[in-house]
Scaffold this active site. Sequence first.
Site, PDB file in Angstrom:
ATOM      1  N   LYS A 172       0.846  -1.191   0.000  1.00 32.54           N
ATOM      2  CA  LYS A 172       0.000   0.000   0.000  1.00 32.54           C
ATOM      3  C   LYS A 172       0.884   1.244   0.000  1.00 32.54           C
ATOM      4  O   LYS A 172       1.744   1.412   0.872  1.00 32.54           O
ATOM      5  CB  LYS A 172      -0.909   0.011   1.234  1.00 32.54           C
ATOM      6  CG  LYS A 172      -1.977  -1.067   1.176  1.00 32.54           C
ATOM      7  CD  LYS A 172      -2.758  -1.179   2.464  1.00 32.54           C
ATOM      8  CE  LYS A 172      -3.675  -0.011   2.693  1.00 32.54           C
ATOM      9  NZ  LYS A 172      -4.499  -0.195   3.914  1.00 32.54           N
TER      10      LYS A 172
HETATM   11  C1  E4P Z   1      -7.583   0.379   4.742  1.00 31.56           C
HETATM   12  O1  E4P Z   1      -6.827  -0.405   5.319  1.00 31.56           O
HETATM   13  C2  E4P Z   1      -7.826   1.724   5.294  1.00 31.56           C
HETATM   14  O2  E4P Z   1      -6.617   2.178   5.764  1.00 31.56           O
HETATM   15  C3  E4P Z   1      -8.874   1.638   6.361  1.00 31.56           C
HETATM   16  O3  E4P Z   1     -10.002   0.953   5.873  1.00 31.56           O
HETATM   17  C4  E4P Z   1      -9.286   2.981   6.916  1.00 31.56           C
HETATM   18  O4  E4P Z   1     -10.384   2.765   7.753  1.00 31.56           O
HETATM   19  P1  E4P Z   1     -10.833   3.826   8.877  1.00 31.56           P
HETATM   20  O5  E4P Z   1     -11.276   5.051   8.156  1.00 31.56           O
HETATM   21  O6  E4P Z   1     -11.948   3.139   9.603  1.00 31.56           O
HETATM   22  O7  E4P Z   1      -9.636   4.071   9.746  1.00 31.56           O
END
Ligand code: E4P
Length: 225
Positions: free
Chosen positions: A86
């Site tokens: 990522k």
């Molecule tokens: C994916 O891994 C994203 O970083 C994550 O879904 C973000 O989610 P949040 O907005 O609940 O922190």
Amino acid sequence: MKLLIDDADTTKIRRLWEYYPCDGVTTNPSILAKSGRKPYEVLLEIRSIIGAKADLHVQVLSRKSDDMVAEAHRIVETLGEATIVKIPATEEGLRAIRQLNAQGISVTATAIYTPMQAFLAGKAGADYAAPYVNRIDNLSGDGIQTAKEIHDMFQANGMKTQVLAASFKNARQVLELARHGIGGATVGTAVFEALLDNACVDHAVEAFMTDFEACHGTGKTMLDI
Ligand code: E4P
């Protein structure tokens, strides 16, 4: 649509992986920190739970693109080829995505809030783009609509990039994107369990058992008659 677990709690992952049709696990630095464990230790355990071929998404922390690329290689070397790195869809991130794409490393462009950010990440060669549905809603935007627009834009441009929507707060959001046929949704464990949580279903199944047992005896099944 792929369905991934957005968590690093290995007890929860183990249970969901056993019972639900999951395609992989996503993490981010905050999720890893929440586990309270050493990052590679927990990630290796997740890899052992989901197997060598399932998708495991792991985010880089470096701020500069050359460092992101080096970090990406370390992540894939440690966690296996099915690991998708990522990279935040920033200016430095786009440069890193282009390099990693040329080097054959799979990338999820993350921290996506706008369709244009996703378009640039797609042009740079990202395999997935991760719009943050709930966080976009919290900015008074429309997270679901943004994810759909990004999906349609990739299709209209013949791009290989798939939408991997993230940051969900309820099951309805996941369903709406499944209906639209996006590439994937990554869902935290609480929302994941809500996908199936329905007292009417439990009641219906219980009533079938009660009727059968009234006729054939307590605890009897089709194995016993
Ligand atoms: C994916 O891994 C994203 O970083 C994550 O879904 C973000 O989610 P949040 O907005 O609940 O922190």
